[in-house]
Design an enzyme around this catalytic site. Structure first.
Site, PDB file in Angstrom:
ATOM      1  NE  ARG A 111      -1.806  -2.327   2.826  1.00 28.12           N
ATOM      2  CZ  ARG A 111      -1.865  -3.413   2.473  1.00 28.12           C
ATOM      3  NH1 ARG A 111      -2.776  -3.845   1.906  1.00 28.12           N
ATOM      4  NH2 ARG A 111      -0.954  -4.322   2.744  1.00 28.12           N
ATOM      5  CB  THR A 112       3.538   2.664   2.215  1.00 29.93           C
ATOM      6  OG1 THR A 112       2.851   2.277   3.312  1.00 29.93           O
ATOM      7  CG2 THR A 112       4.347   3.945   2.350  1.00 29.93           C
ATOM      8  CE  LYS A 136      26.622  -3.187  -8.747  1.00 30.85           C
ATOM      9  NZ  LYS A 136      26.842  -2.193  -9.542  1.00 30.85           N
ATOM     10  NE  ARG A 147       7.513   0.711   4.565  1.00 26.57           N
ATOM     11  CZ  ARG A 147       6.510   0.389   4.648  1.00 26.57           C
ATOM     12  NH1 ARG A 147       6.017  -0.991   4.222  1.00 26.57           N
ATOM     13  NH2 ARG A 147       5.295   0.921   4.928  1.00 26.57           N
ATOM     14  CG  HIS A 183       4.463   4.037   8.279  1.00 27.72           C
ATOM     15  ND1 HIS A 183       4.190   4.849   7.403  1.00 27.72           N
ATOM     16  CD2 HIS A 183       3.734   2.790   8.057  1.00 27.72           C
ATOM     17  CE1 HIS A 183       3.894   4.297   6.267  1.00 27.72           C
ATOM     18  NE2 HIS A 183       3.625   3.041   6.667  1.00 27.72           N
TER      19      HIS A 183
HETATM   20  N1  ASP Z   1       1.872  -1.481   6.638  1.00 28.92           N
HETATM   21  C1  ASP Z   1       1.822  -1.298   7.843  1.00 28.92           C
HETATM   22  C2  ASP Z   1       3.773  -0.635   8.151  1.00 28.92           C
HETATM   23  O1  ASP Z   1       4.332  -0.953   7.200  1.00 28.92           O
HETATM   24  C3  ASP Z   1       1.488  -2.234   9.059  1.00 28.92           C
HETATM   25  C4  ASP Z   1       2.141  -3.510   8.902  1.00 28.92           C
HETATM   26  O2  ASP Z   1       3.101  -3.690   8.372  1.00 28.92           O
HETATM   27  O3  ASP Z   1       1.579  -4.445   9.854  1.00 28.92           O
HETATM   28  O4  ASP Z   1       4.065  -0.638   9.060  1.00 28.92           O
END
Ligand code: ASP
Length: 321
Positions: A70-71, A99, A120, A148
């Site tokens: 999703r993100t 590398k 991320r 987050h």
């Molecule tokens: N998608 C959310 C996160 O990246 C929640 C999860 O992974 O449980 O933190």
């Protein structure tokens, strides 16, 4: 701001231009109201026209060192719907990271090609490190068990859209409060409002002290408990989380707590008629599929709100909203 005092005349001086988005502590109520207003406009824009050319000519580098559905895809969709382009790096194993390239060097490379970087990374503090080395804005898309912030913004936006307010609500968070970064950020964001918290988890997955300190210092009431039955009847928001398997060093311990809470129809029968169930997703077993048809189940609408919030953030940081 990275370009302090230099907002070009053709861009909007909105308080976000050129800023990194690293933590929810950067947001006060005025800033939150602004982002939610813009996100609402983005929703209308998408529903009416599908896309716009606000960010035409801009490039986003989407750099993900950890799995994401999703993100990652909502940042990409957000950029594309605003007419921008993306460099997607979702498989760092095929990049120079394998590398041995350091995060600062990777970030400095990507900013030579892009206007903004979404990151991320598994380490707490990595987004702040990247922002330190980059001269272009960096948005934290999750730094390990840290924060987050864009998820917290979309979570709060969802509460607003579902219940019409954030003040005077009882927020019940359930599951892995220790490793779940979304509940860390959301709690720190919600202390800007008149809410009451209940933190429901097994003993070993309690909310960390640094987050509880923020709650205590802001004077908010909270309780910590193990049994969701004792509190579901009071919940305005039931925020359910996945037990974060990837953060456990002892998988036997994970197995002991993995199915500790399962929100099912029987539990939902104890909840108020007007409340909402949220989940940052992915879901494993925490919410039974039968609950999906309950009008109070907001998690799929919540997921869609992520795109509107990320459109609002990209447009604001790039000085176009
Ligand atoms: N998608 C959310 C996160 O990246 C929640 C999860 O992974 O449980 O933190």
């Amino acid at each position: 701001m990275k370009d302090a005092g230099r907002v070009p005349a053709d861009l909007v001086d909105n308080g976000f231009y050129g800023q990194d988005i690293i933590s929810v502590s950067q947001f006060d109520r005025d800033k939150l109201d602004y982002i939610y207003r813009v996100a609402h406009e983005m929703r209308v824009l998408v529903e009416r026209f599908g896309s716009a050319d606000l960010l035409q000519g801009k490039i986003l580098a989407n750099l993900f060192y950890e799995p994401s559905t999703r993100t990652s895809s909502s940042f990409m969709a957000a950029m594309l719907r605003l007419g921008g382009q993306i460099i997607p790096i979702n498989n760092v194993q095929y990049s120079s990271v394998t590398k041995g390239e350091s995060l600062p060097d990777t970030v400095r490379t990507l900013e030579s090609y892009a206007d903004i970087i979404v990151l991320r990374h598994p380490e707490v503090g990595s987004a702040a490190t990247a922002a330190h080395y980059a001269s272009k804005p960096v948005i934290n898309a999750g730094d390990g068990v840290g924060e987050h912030p864009t998820q917290a913004l979309l979570d709060q936006f969802t509460i607003l859209e579902e219940l019409g307010r954030v003040d005077d609500l009882k927020i019940v968070m359930v599951g892995d409060l220790r490793y779940g970064r979304t509940v860390h950020s959301l709690t720190k964001l919600l202390v800007n409002y008149g809410v009451e918290f209940a933190f429901v988890s097994p003993e070993i997955l309690r909310m960390p002290d640094d987050v509880l300190d923020v709650v205590r210092q802001s004077g908010h009431a909270y309780t910590e408990l193990d049994d969701v039955h004792n509190v579901i009847g009071d919940a305005d928001v039931l925020y359910v989380t996945r037990v974060q398997k990837e953060r456990f060093t002892d998988l036997a311990q994970y197995d002991r707590v993995r199915d500790h809470y399962i929100i099912d129809e029987e539990l939902m029968a104890l909840a108020k008629p007007e409340m909402c169930v949220m989940h940052p997703l992915p879901r494993v077993n925490e919410i039974s599929y039968a609950v999906d048809d309950d009008p109070r189940a907001a998690y799929f609408r919540q997921m869609r709100n992520g795109m509107y919030i990320r459109m609002a953030l990209l447009a604001s940081v790039l000085g176009k909203a």
